[in-house]
Design an enzyme around this catalytic site. Structure first.
Site, PDB file in Angstrom:
ATOM      1  N   SER A   1       5.831   6.538   2.639  1.00  0.00           N
ATOM      2  CA  SER A   1       6.804   5.678   1.976  1.00  0.00           C
ATOM      3  C   SER A   1       7.895   6.526   1.310  1.00  0.00           C
ATOM      4  CB  SER A   1       6.085   4.770   0.978  1.00  0.00           C
ATOM      5  OG  SER A   1       6.923   3.734   0.548  1.00  0.00           O
TER       6      SER A   1
ATOM      7  N   ASP B   1       4.853  -3.964   8.957  1.00  0.00           N
ATOM      8  CA  ASP B   1       5.306  -3.436   7.672  1.00  0.00           C
ATOM      9  C   ASP B   1       6.548  -4.190   7.225  1.00  0.00           C
ATOM     10  OD1 ASP B   1       6.170  -1.950   5.489  1.00  0.00           O
ATOM     11  OD2 ASP B   1       5.651  -0.028   6.403  1.00  0.00           O
TER      12      ASP B   1
ATOM     13  N   HIS C   1       2.266  -1.781   5.531  1.00  0.00           N
ATOM     14  CA  HIS C   1       2.782  -0.622   4.805  1.00  0.00           C
ATOM     15  C   HIS C   1       1.670   0.236   4.216  1.00  0.00           C
ATOM     16  CE1 HIS C   1       5.932   1.696   2.955  1.00  0.00           C
ATOM     17  NE2 HIS C   1       5.415   1.539   1.747  1.00  0.00           N
TER      18      HIS C   1
END
Length: 419
Positions: free
Chosen positions: A161, A209, A240
């Site tokens: 991320s 995601d 995610h």
């Protein structure tokens, strides 16, 4: 019983000496050709295993040295020389100990030193995470208790991320890195342009995601320069947070990538070019055959094909305004007698449910393999239809499929229709 003559004894002894010398020479030549190879020849089963061939141990890293401490994992074997190393950073507000620690012993058992770091603040942005990744590598190679086990010239970075965005920024800042891996990389609203990177880059994203969407990752992927090896795999059904839990599909891709570019171990490219196991992978693109920098181009083979100078013709002219979808083609790679192509499908101003792309093959061209689509041919016309997971696109949404072709690449002019 008749004794062997002196001549026979001398002949036998000479043969034994020559045989031993030949064996030593052959072994030394093999080692010289691949000085960083570690472990037995890989197989599909060994790459998919949850542990590699090396015993490991771990230690806690104290805070300081530019980051907030963490953990280091490494093989216990000291007989094989130094190891390549990778630093891992978590995403925004996350702790490595909670979300990525499962990766440490897994990767170390395949022959890497791994340092997983905690950030100075859990709200550190991508820039700060990039700085701390590089500080962790400096600590690992200069002052850490395991510095004598690490090759300072074979280092990589990885993150999830915002940590993935930090990974890509770290690669831009330190072009001597050998590998970068972004796991659902990005901070939406802060588009990353990787057009100047010199570091081989792997992007992994989740099909479901909603935070770092597939289209967002494709935008990053599209900026990676053709002169630098790169790949992108979208994991089917993953969201995610899938990268923060034990993820065998991820590791089945990640380990060959690190082996190839940290260890220059081309035994592992067979799993990525073409993709040997597509189970759990909904989309895949790569600059095959993935040659580590400084390595000679492999001799011609039937699969995967050898590489030549990558070429990227200008995108084709889109169909007239109001069309349900458009298709653009680019040549990802080319070699003597073949090429790898990629077609990007973009929905128009309305959502579509299903698409079909057609184009005319050039003289002498044929297609041997397609991924992320279903191929049919009629005469010189190639037709690729969506598969179950990539047919529905939101307005302006994109997807892509790739293929291996024989013959000389040409500037294809695909058309796109939707039911």
């Amino acid at each position: 019983m008749k004794r062997p003559s002196t001549a026979r004894w001398l002949t036998a002894g000479l043969a034994a000496v020559l045989g031993l010398a030949l064996a030593i020479t052959t072994r030394d030549a093999a080692v010289a050709d691949s000085p960083y190879q570690r472990g037995p020849d890989p197989t599909a089963a060994s790459v998919a295993a949850t542990r590699g061939p090396f015993a490991t141990t771990q230690a806690t890293v104290p805070a300081g040295n530019g980051f907030n401490g963490g953990y280091v994992y490494y093989p216990t074997d000291t007989s094989l020389g130094t190891w390549g190393a990778v630093a891992i950073v978590p995403g925004y507000s996350a702790l490595f100990a909670n979300e990525e620690a499962w990766m440490g012993p897994w990767l170390a058992s395949f022959g890497f030193v791994v340092i997983g770091i905690e950030t100075n603040s859990r709200t550190d942005g991508a820039d700060a995470r990039a700085t701390q990744l590089l500080a962790a590598l400096d600590y690992l190679t200069r002052t850490s208790p395991v510095r004598d086990r690490v090759d300072p010239n074979r280092l990589g970075v990885m993150g999830h991320s915002a940590g993935g965005a930090g990974t890509l920024l770290a690669a831009l800042r330190r072009p001597t890195l050998k590998a970068a891996v972004g796991l659902a990389p990005g901070t939406p609203g802060n588009n990353l342009n990787m057009s100047t990177t010199q570091v081989p880059t792997l992007l992994l994203s989740g099909q479901n995601d909603g935070t770092v969407t597939p289209s967002y990752v494709q935008g990053i992927y599209n900026t990676l320069p053709a002169s630098v090896e790169h790949a992108w795999a979208e994991l089917a059904g993953n969201d995610h947070l899938s990268f923060t839990r034990s993820n065998p599909t991820e590791m089945r891709l990640l380990i060959p990538w690190l082996k190839t570019f940290l260890d220059n171990d081309t035994r592992y490219t067979q799993f990525l070019c073409p993709l040997a196991n597509s189970t759990g992978v909904s989309r895949y693109s790569a600059t095959c055959p993935l040659v580590p920098p400084g390595e000679p181009t492999p001799p011609p083979t039937s699969a995967p094909p050898t590489t030549g100078a990558p070429t990227t013709p200008p995108p084709t002219t889109p169909p007239p305004s109001g069309a349900p979808c458009t298709a653009t083609y680019r040549t990802v790679n080319s070699w003597s007698g073949g090429f790898q192509g990629e077609v990007t499908v973009t929905a128009g101003t309305a959502a579509i449910n299903g698409w079909t792309v057609r184009w005319d093959l050039g003289n002498g061209q044929s297609i041997s393999q397609v991924w992320n689509g279903t191929l049919s041919t009629s005469g010189s016309t190639a037709t690729v239809r969506n598969v179950s997971y990539n047919g529905t696109l939101a307005p302006g949404g994109t997807t892509s499929f790739g293929f291996l072709g024989s013959g000389t690449p040409s500037t294809a002019s695909p058309t796109c229709t939707s039911p």
